[in-house]
Design an enzyme around this catalytic site. Structure first.
Site, PDB file in Angstrom:
ATOM      1  N   ASP A 169       0.835  -1.204   0.000  1.00  0.00           N
ATOM      2  CA  ASP A 169       0.000   0.000   0.000  1.00  0.00           C
ATOM      3  C   ASP A 169       0.874   1.261   0.000  1.00  0.00           C
ATOM      4  O   ASP A 169       2.099   1.165   0.178  1.00  0.00           O
ATOM      5  CB  ASP A 169      -0.918  -0.043   1.233  1.00  0.00           C
ATOM      6  CG  ASP A 169      -2.270   0.610   0.963  1.00  0.00           C
ATOM      7  OD1 ASP A 169      -2.346   1.484   0.076  1.00  0.00           O
ATOM      8  OD2 ASP A 169      -3.251   0.250   1.641  1.00  0.00           O
ATOM      9  N   ASP A 174     -10.737   2.814  -3.552  1.00  0.00           N
ATOM     10  CA  ASP A 174     -11.169   1.515  -3.012  1.00  0.00           C
ATOM     11  C   ASP A 174     -12.570   1.140  -3.485  1.00  0.00           C
ATOM     12  O   ASP A 174     -13.471   1.974  -3.480  1.00  0.00           O
ATOM     13  CB  ASP A 174     -11.202   1.570  -1.480  1.00  0.00           C
ATOM     14  CG  ASP A 174      -9.811   1.668  -0.896  1.00  0.00           C
ATOM     15  OD1 ASP A 174      -8.837   1.763  -1.662  1.00  0.00           O
ATOM     16  OD2 ASP A 174      -9.719   1.651   0.347  1.00  0.00           O
TER      17      ASP A 174
END
Ligand code: GAL
Length: 432
Positions: A175, A236
């Protein structure tokens, strides 16, 4: 005279060689795999399961023992991936997302799993997952902290890569939270890629580099492809039609930049499949499955395999649709046309076949008819002089031979998709 002829011949030969070289360069240039991260992995999009969308950062195993992020959850999912036909159709990577770590590194600076929720440790979990014929994915972050606030890998890239390899991890989702600058972000993603390679273990490298780069500058996809096996571009995914729709919108509006970057070894990642959860209608689940196949997207489900409807399971395990997603040619599809609230997407496949998805984006009213000229599909060549068309979704139906000059009429439900396979013959594409 003789000399002149010889000179001419050698010049012609020279020119011939040059042309051959140009042709070779062109062929190589057209195969994106040549320029991909050279770790031999993800030759087709990664398939598996990832905990984030469905289970998020639930660390409360006292209150919610069945849905907290713990080794028990992953062991149960591994059992089901093995026993319920998931592994058989290709879902192979069982992936842990954020919130698996203890709050601190150990005394040697290594990451460690939360001792309460993962009492046996990640190495043990990896062995268990491997014993089921599956692979294990893990999560870390290029910056100082993970997005949920656990220890980040900044300053620890080599040691973390070694730790993951040592545990037997097969995929790393890396990430991009808590980076101080885009330079740090880019350097970190590259450093970790090299560190993983140095371990000698085959570890799929899943990046979010372009997603975190876009607010600052246009990502260099040629470079990203050299370091990552797949990369997130957009925000997301949520368990909603709004979310799936916005990912499709982002993808089509940026297709000139991203589609050519995809190919064997490196893929655009539009995020997880949320099929089998709460937010999508049946037609919207069909749309997600069909379009993720067209986009050559990693198929990482985020759902609860212990509680999933037979219908959602059949859709996720649809071998014809998976075969499109996993097509060995590895070319990503694109939006061909948008009119009257319909979208037509298409994807070239191996053996001169094409996949075509027609989406009805109108959210009022009932099913609407859409008629398409066969000649306009597959860059004018898919059905020249004719092709055999099979509807794969919503229902597998042989529609028959269509000539180049003919039309095809379909009816599509609101927010639903009709997925077609245009082939040279009646034989269906089978999973390898
Ligand atoms: C986000 C990432 C999600 C998930 C989450 C974990 O930034 O895009 O997919 O990994 O962090 O905290």
């Amino acid at each position: 005279m003789v000399t002149v002829t010889m000179k001419l011949t050698s010049r012609v030969q020279h020119l011939g060689c040059l042309l051959a070289l140009c042709f070779l360069a062109q062929v190589l240039w057209d195969i994106p795999g040549v320029w991909a991260l050279d770790n031999g992995l993800a030759m087709t999009p990664t398939m598996g399961w990832l905990h984030w969308e469905r289970f998020m950062c639930n660390t409360d195993c006292k209150e919610e023992p069945d849905s907290c992020i713990s080794e028990k959850l992953f062991m149960q999912m591994a059992d089901l991936m093995d026993s319920d036909g998931w592994k058989e159709v290709g879902y192979e990577y069982l992936c842990i997302d954020d919130c698996w770590m203890a709050a601190q590194r150990d005394s040697k600076g290594r990451l460690q799993a939360d001792p309460i929720r993962f009492p046996s440790g990640i190495r043990h979990l990896a062995n268990y997952v491997h014993s089921k014929g599956l692979k294990l994915g893990i999560y870390a972050d290029v910056g100082k902290k993970t997005c949920a606030g656990f220890p980040g890998s900044f300053g620890y890239y080599d040691i973390d890569a070694e730790t993951f390899a040592d545990w037997g991890v097969d995929l790393l989702k890396f990430d991009g939270c808590y980076c101080d600058s885009v330079e740090q972000l880019a350097d970190g993603y590259k450093h970790m890629s090299l560190a993983l390679n140095k371990t000698g273990r085959s570890i799929v490298y899943s990046c979010e580099w372009p997603l975190y780069m876009w607010p600052f500058r246009k990502p260099n996809y040629t470079e990203i492809r050299q370091y990552c096996n797949h990369w997130r571009n957009s925000g997301d995914v949520y368990d909603s039609w709004q979310s799936v729709k916005s990912i499709l919108e982002w993808t089509s509006s940026n297709q000139k930049t991203i589609v050519s970057a995809a190919g064997p070894g490196g893929w655009n990642d539009p995020d997880m499949l949320v099929i089998g959860n709460f937010g999508l209608s049946w037609d919207q689940q069909i749309t997600q499955m069909a379009l993720w196949a067209i986009m050559a997207a990693p198929l990482l489900m985020s759902n609860d395999l212990r509680h999933i409807s037979l219908q959602a399971k059949m859709l996720l395990q649809n071998k014809d649709v998976i075969a499109i997603n996993q097509d060995p040619l590895g070319k990503q599809g694109y939006l061909l046309r948008k009119e009257d609230n319909f979208e037509v997407w298409e994807r070239p496949l191996s053996s001169l076949a094409w996949a075509v998805a027609m989406v009805n984006l109108q959210e009022i009213g009932g099913p609407r008819s859409y008629t398409i000229n066969i000649a306009s599909l597959g860059q004018g060549v898919a059905c020249n002089p004719a092709c055999f068309i099979t509807e794969l979704l919503p229902t597998k139906t042989k529609l028959g031979f269509y000539e180049w000059t003919s039309c095809l009429k379909t009816r599509i439900n609101p927010t639903g998709t009709v997925l077609l396979l245009l082939g040279r013959s009646q034989t269906f594409k089978k999973l390898p």
